[in-house]
Scaffold this active site. Sequence first.
Site, PDB file in Angstrom:
ATOM      1  CD  GLN A   1      -7.771  -4.308  -3.666  1.00 15.96           C
ATOM      2  OE1 GLN A   1      -7.546  -4.146  -2.463  1.00 15.96           O
ATOM      3  NE2 GLN A   1      -8.751  -5.082  -4.096  1.00 15.96           N
TER       4      GLN A   1
ATOM      5  CG  HIS B   1      -5.503  -3.109   1.768  1.00 12.78           C
ATOM      6  ND1 HIS B   1      -4.873  -2.179   0.983  1.00 12.78           N
ATOM      7  CD2 HIS B   1      -6.348  -3.779   0.958  1.00 12.78           C
ATOM      8  CE1 HIS B   1      -5.327  -2.274  -0.264  1.00 12.78           C
ATOM      9  NE2 HIS B   1      -6.230  -3.231  -0.301  1.00 12.78           N
TER      10      HIS B   1
ATOM     11  CB  CYS C   1      -2.317  -0.024   6.164  1.00 14.72           C
ATOM     12  SG  CYS C   1      -3.379   0.010   4.718  1.00 14.72           S
TER      13      CYS C   1
ATOM     14  CB  CYS D   1      -0.871  -0.042   1.248  1.00 12.67           C
ATOM     15  SG  CYS D   1      -1.217   1.560   1.945  1.00 12.67           S
ATOM     16  CD  GLU D   2       0.388   5.006  -4.349  1.00 12.51           C
ATOM     17  OE1 GLU D   2       1.189   4.482  -5.127  1.00 12.51           O
ATOM     18  OE2 GLU D   2      -0.391   5.912  -4.684  1.00 12.51           O
ATOM     19  CG  HIS D   3      -2.294   5.645   0.767  1.00 12.95           C
ATOM     20  ND1 HIS D   3      -3.486   5.048   0.421  1.00 12.95           N
ATOM     21  CD2 HIS D   3      -2.001   6.526  -0.226  1.00 12.95           C
ATOM     22  CE1 HIS D   3      -3.911   5.566  -0.723  1.00 12.95           C
ATOM     23  NE2 HIS D   3      -3.033   6.447  -1.132  1.00 12.95           N
ATOM     24  CG  HIS D   4      -0.702   3.194   5.694  1.00 16.74           C
ATOM     25  ND1 HIS D   4      -1.827   3.127   4.913  1.00 16.74           N
ATOM     26  CD2 HIS D   4      -0.966   4.087   6.671  1.00 16.74           C
ATOM     27  CE1 HIS D   4      -2.764   3.939   5.398  1.00 16.74           C
ATOM     28  NE2 HIS D   4      -2.264   4.535   6.469  1.00 16.74           N
TER      29      HIS D   4
HETATM   30 ZN    ZN Z   1      -2.622   1.688   3.536  1.00 21.96          ZN
END
Ligand code: ZN
Length: 188
Positions: free
Chosen positions: A115, A143, A145, A74-77
């Site tokens: 995703q 996920h 995260c 996941c590119e956010h976390h």
């Molecule tokens: Zn994430």
Amino acid sequence: MAIDKEKIKQAVRLFLEGIGEDPDREGLRETPERVARMWEEFESMRRFDMKLFEEFGSYNEMVLIKDIRFYSFCEHHLLPFFGFVHIAYIPDRRISGLSKLVRAVRAFSLRPQVQERLTEEIADFLQEELKPKGVGVVIEAEHLCMSMRGVMSPGHLTVTSALRGVFLKDIKTREEFLKLITARARAF
Ligand code: ZN
């Protein structure tokens, strides 16, 4: 995406310091190097010959490949999300072997991703390379995260889909695809 091992090593060391760890303690001493090597390996696993789809056949019914395992970040976390990719297409002469599809999935998944984009990129790639009458891609993923924190229950699945060509235009084709991918029992 070029890999700069030195940058990764510096970043991991700083990160460890940032979360209050001692990067020089026994278990962590080699961690920056290990992480850098791991990303180098991911980079080599992503390399993929786009010209691999050269098999020709006269089959023109739906081809369905279910449950291709994938792992992404996941590119956010920068925590993993992982699960299964289901791919269906209706060929127009070109068909593809399973291993090629697995490598295509890997090429798009072993990097920071979301995703929804992963689903779209796989569909667009196959539409471009196989030039089929249509493509459908569904991804089911957990996920970390979400699972590791907050109120989300572990094992919660996020489902995304991308449809191209006849899968978009023809309701019957779409329904057949969705029926085929949901008709199964498996342990996650
Ligand atoms: Zn994430």
